[in-house]
Enzyme design. Sequence first.
Site, PDB file in Angstrom:
ATOM      1  N   LYS A  31       0.028   4.209  -0.253  1.00  0.00           N
ATOM      2  CA  LYS A  31      -0.683   5.332   0.380  1.00  0.00           C
ATOM      3  C   LYS A  31      -0.538   6.582  -0.483  1.00  0.00           C
ATOM      4  O   LYS A  31      -0.539   6.483  -1.696  1.00  0.00           O
ATOM      5  CB  LYS A  31      -0.173   5.514   1.812  1.00  0.00           C
ATOM      6  CG  LYS A  31      -0.280   4.207   2.627  1.00  0.00           C
ATOM      7  CD  LYS A  31      -0.073   4.381   4.089  1.00  0.00           C
ATOM      8  CE  LYS A  31      -0.264   3.048   4.785  1.00  0.00           C
ATOM      9  NZ  LYS A  31      -0.140   3.079   6.221  1.00  0.00           N
ATOM     10  N   ASN A  34       0.848  -1.184   0.000  1.00  0.00           N
ATOM     11  CA  ASN A  34       0.000   0.000   0.000  1.00  0.00           C
ATOM     12  C   ASN A  34       0.889   1.240   0.000  1.00  0.00           C
ATOM     13  O   ASN A  34       1.490   1.576   1.013  1.00  0.00           O
ATOM     14  CB  ASN A  34      -0.900  -0.025   1.251  1.00  0.00           C
ATOM     15  CG  ASN A  34      -1.809   1.193   1.327  1.00  0.00           C
ATOM     16  OD1 ASN A  34      -1.845   2.010   0.401  1.00  0.00           O
ATOM     17  ND2 ASN A  34      -2.538   1.313   2.423  1.00  0.00           N
ATOM     18  N   GLU A  78      -4.960  -5.087  10.672  1.00  0.00           N
ATOM     19  CA  GLU A  78      -3.959  -4.038  10.816  1.00  0.00           C
ATOM     20  C   GLU A  78      -4.190  -3.288  12.126  1.00  0.00           C
ATOM     21  O   GLU A  78      -4.997  -2.352  12.166  1.00  0.00           O
ATOM     22  CB  GLU A  78      -4.054  -3.047   9.657  1.00  0.00           C
ATOM     23  CG  GLU A  78      -3.774  -3.667   8.305  1.00  0.00           C
ATOM     24  CD  GLU A  78      -3.323  -2.615   7.303  1.00  0.00           C
ATOM     25  OE1 GLU A  78      -2.275  -2.811   6.712  1.00  0.00           O
ATOM     26  OE2 GLU A  78      -4.008  -1.587   7.147  1.00  0.00           O
ATOM     27  N   GLY A 133       2.778   2.273  10.707  1.00  0.00           N
ATOM     28  CA  GLY A 133       3.704   3.387  10.537  1.00  0.00           C
ATOM     29  C   GLY A 133       4.454   3.769  11.793  1.00  0.00           C
ATOM     30  O   GLY A 133       5.129   4.799  11.827  1.00  0.00           O
ATOM     31  N   GLU A 178      -6.765   4.360   8.189  1.00  0.00           N
ATOM     32  CA  GLU A 178      -6.569   5.796   7.978  1.00  0.00           C
ATOM     33  C   GLU A 178      -7.844   6.448   7.453  1.00  0.00           C
ATOM     34  O   GLU A 178      -8.107   7.627   7.710  1.00  0.00           O
ATOM     35  CB  GLU A 178      -5.373   6.017   7.038  1.00  0.00           C
ATOM     36  CG  GLU A 178      -4.055   5.811   7.778  1.00  0.00           C
ATOM     37  CD  GLU A 178      -2.926   5.252   6.920  1.00  0.00           C
ATOM     38  OE1 GLU A 178      -3.046   5.259   5.678  1.00  0.00           O
ATOM     39  OE2 GLU A 178      -1.925   4.782   7.506  1.00  0.00           O
ATOM     40  N   SER A 188       3.841  -2.049  10.184  1.00  0.00           N
ATOM     41  CA  SER A 188       5.299  -2.045  10.390  1.00  0.00           C
ATOM     42  C   SER A 188       5.978  -3.343   9.972  1.00  0.00           C
ATOM     43  O   SER A 188       6.994  -3.738  10.548  1.00  0.00           O
ATOM     44  CB  SER A 188       5.642  -1.705  11.848  1.00  0.00           C
ATOM     45  OG  SER A 188       5.244  -0.392  12.156  1.00  0.00           O
ATOM     46  N   HIS A 191      -9.458   0.850   5.196  1.00  0.00           N
ATOM     47  CA  HIS A 191      -8.172   1.089   5.847  1.00  0.00           C
ATOM     48  C   HIS A 191      -8.378   2.000   7.056  1.00  0.00           C
ATOM     49  O   HIS A 191      -9.196   2.914   7.029  1.00  0.00           O
ATOM     50  CB  HIS A 191      -7.187   1.717   4.854  1.00  0.00           C
ATOM     51  CG  HIS A 191      -5.781   1.701   5.375  1.00  0.00           C
ATOM     52  ND1 HIS A 191      -5.324   2.628   6.283  1.00  0.00           N
ATOM     53  CD2 HIS A 191      -4.758   0.847   5.145  1.00  0.00           C
ATOM     54  CE1 HIS A 191      -4.063   2.343   6.579  1.00  0.00           C
ATOM     55  NE2 HIS A 191      -3.689   1.269   5.910  1.00  0.00           N
TER      56      HIS A 191
HETATM   57  O1  LIG Z   1      -1.707  -0.608   4.595  1.00  0.00           O
HETATM   58  C1  LIG Z   1      -0.671  -0.729   5.206  1.00  0.00           C
HETATM   59  C2  LIG Z   1      -0.624  -0.471   6.618  1.00  0.00           C
HETATM   60  O2  LIG Z   1      -1.210   0.727   6.909  1.00  0.00           O
HETATM   61  C3  LIG Z   1       0.736  -0.673   7.222  1.00  0.00           C
HETATM   62  O3  LIG Z   1       1.554   0.434   7.031  1.00  0.00           O
HETATM   63  P1  LIG Z   1       3.070   0.351   7.546  1.00  0.00           P
HETATM   64  O4  LIG Z   1       3.650  -0.893   6.972  1.00  0.00           O
HETATM   65  O5  LIG Z   1       3.733   1.588   7.036  1.00  0.00           O
HETATM   66  O6  LIG Z   1       3.005   0.299   9.038  1.00  0.00           O
END
Ligand SMILES: O=C[C@H](O)COP(=O)(O)O
Length: 588
Positions: free
Chosen positions: A12, A10, A166, A172, A98, A212, A96
Amino acid sequence: MVRKFFVGGNWKCNGTSEEVKKIVSTLNAGEVPSQDVVEVVVSPPFVFLPLVKSSLKPDFHVAAQNCWVKKGGAFTGEVSADMLVNLGIPWVILGHSERRLILNESNEFVGDKVAYALSQGLKVIACVGETLEQRESGSTMDVVAAQTKAIAERVSNWTNVVLAYEPVWAIGTGKVATPAKAQEVHSELRKWLQVNTSPEIAATTRIIYGGSVNGANCKELAAQPDVDGFLVGGASLKPEFIDIIKSSEFRTIRSEALFGESLSLSLSSICSLDFLFYRLSHAEEQNNGSLLVRNIPLNCRPEELRVPFERFGVVRDVYLPKDYYTGEPRGFAFVQFVDPYEAADAQYHMNGQTFAGREISVVVAAETRKRPEEMRQRTRVSGSSGSGGRRSSYYGRSRSRSVSRSPHYPSGSRSRHRSRSYSPAPRRRADYSISPNRRHADHPRSSRDPPQERDDGHSRRSYSAGYGNIADQNQNGNGYDEKSAYESDEARARWSRRQGQDGGRGQQCRLLCNHMGRYQYVLVKLKTVETWEESLGTSCRVKKNGTRDKGKCISFEKDTDATLPPESEELEEPEWIDFDETAEEDVC
Ligand SMILES: O=C[C@H](O)COP(=O)(O)O
């Protein structure tokens, strides 16, 4: 049915067209397992979807990061599922955290989106996960169950759904869920699906983990039986995404899906039926996950030996004993696997193979390397007066771990060694120190320090008895006796006692920590860790990319060239750590 491993990237709200091209070219060049083993889907921002779709190699697929809840129309700024289908985009990420948290998308709204996207022919990565507050209040399963329920109420066919767990606190933040924590929630989610949808949906729906995930932690996570892949954020923008895709080779499949046996198998091993039968027929054989590898070249480095063994599972540690006095390699090694079955797999396949031009022999070691409490127990059994009541602190965060001002000297069977306590240390004293600048300040020489020259030959012979001729040593033929567990135990003990005598508290030492296959030296104060025995296996904090994470102490000393893999060069500066603050349950 075997659930195919799934790795989603992802991206983002990141990237320029130039950066996107670069990522795509890295992905296209990466050597990864075939589509039979892993399904890879990357999710760039909407505007880059056509570019990525047209330039990405056909083995990989693309996903949108969102779509509107129903058919398009007067919904400014939205993109409909129909449009994605029209562009040939097969996947979409929905729900998601977010979007749930920042844009207030409710469970029901997400459920509606999932249902509509599926109805239009899209495949959906549906995200669920709890916040830190929710986890701390003990409502993790309630939260993810409610989120999943909102989907289950609207969807009957789960064939095109991948469920992404997640935890919001892990996204993150660098705080990846431990494999055990991830497995626990995944397993509960699967049970929830079994009860609330159907056993078939529960058995076939992929539940992937996000939060992460990186190149270092992915293998151990992938080895969890209910972790069917990952949704990767930050690391999907980096070359390490290739490593994450490759972690599909470390996945574990419960064999009840295959044979109704209570046995877990790595994907690589189930390709070998002969090994499967071998494994089943040796199920009772004692195996602590530790292998003894003989006839390796003397200039072999741990990371070189690790590579062929890692094909069979997660390798916790590769240890190349050295001659106590000369510091020279002995030509054999111990490879410690996390999973004994994977160790058996490796033993079966690697024994007799050619490594670096030599035919190696691989046998199951009778014992694992000793844990601190075992070492203490051994001392007591052998008649030692012990450590005067000092408690083992392996895993336990006992306050009693604080430095004793009066170091205890083992006696009994150890007295033979103690009488040589001032015999030459196997390695340069300078190796113990952290940096040249601090070396003398932190480890001032004392009259109690061992001399720098070798001892006489008699001592050498006696001391190396456990290794002098490994083929002749061990009755069970595995060359792994008490002393071999830690060739330099005595030296370490002497060193730690010396530290106490030299002032102890406030001094620092260096530990080599292994965090899921990566290594880092960290500094500790002697007020929080006194001896090698107390430090070994202890959870320690390592700092990487600006975030803290947990590692496991695997070595108390130096020998940087021999034991520190090149990856360490990429890691951040070591930091001070406090063992008393580490969490027991997070020990790797
Ligand atoms: O969609 C992915 C998740 O939000 C994980 O993000 P991350 O690997 O940066 O923690």
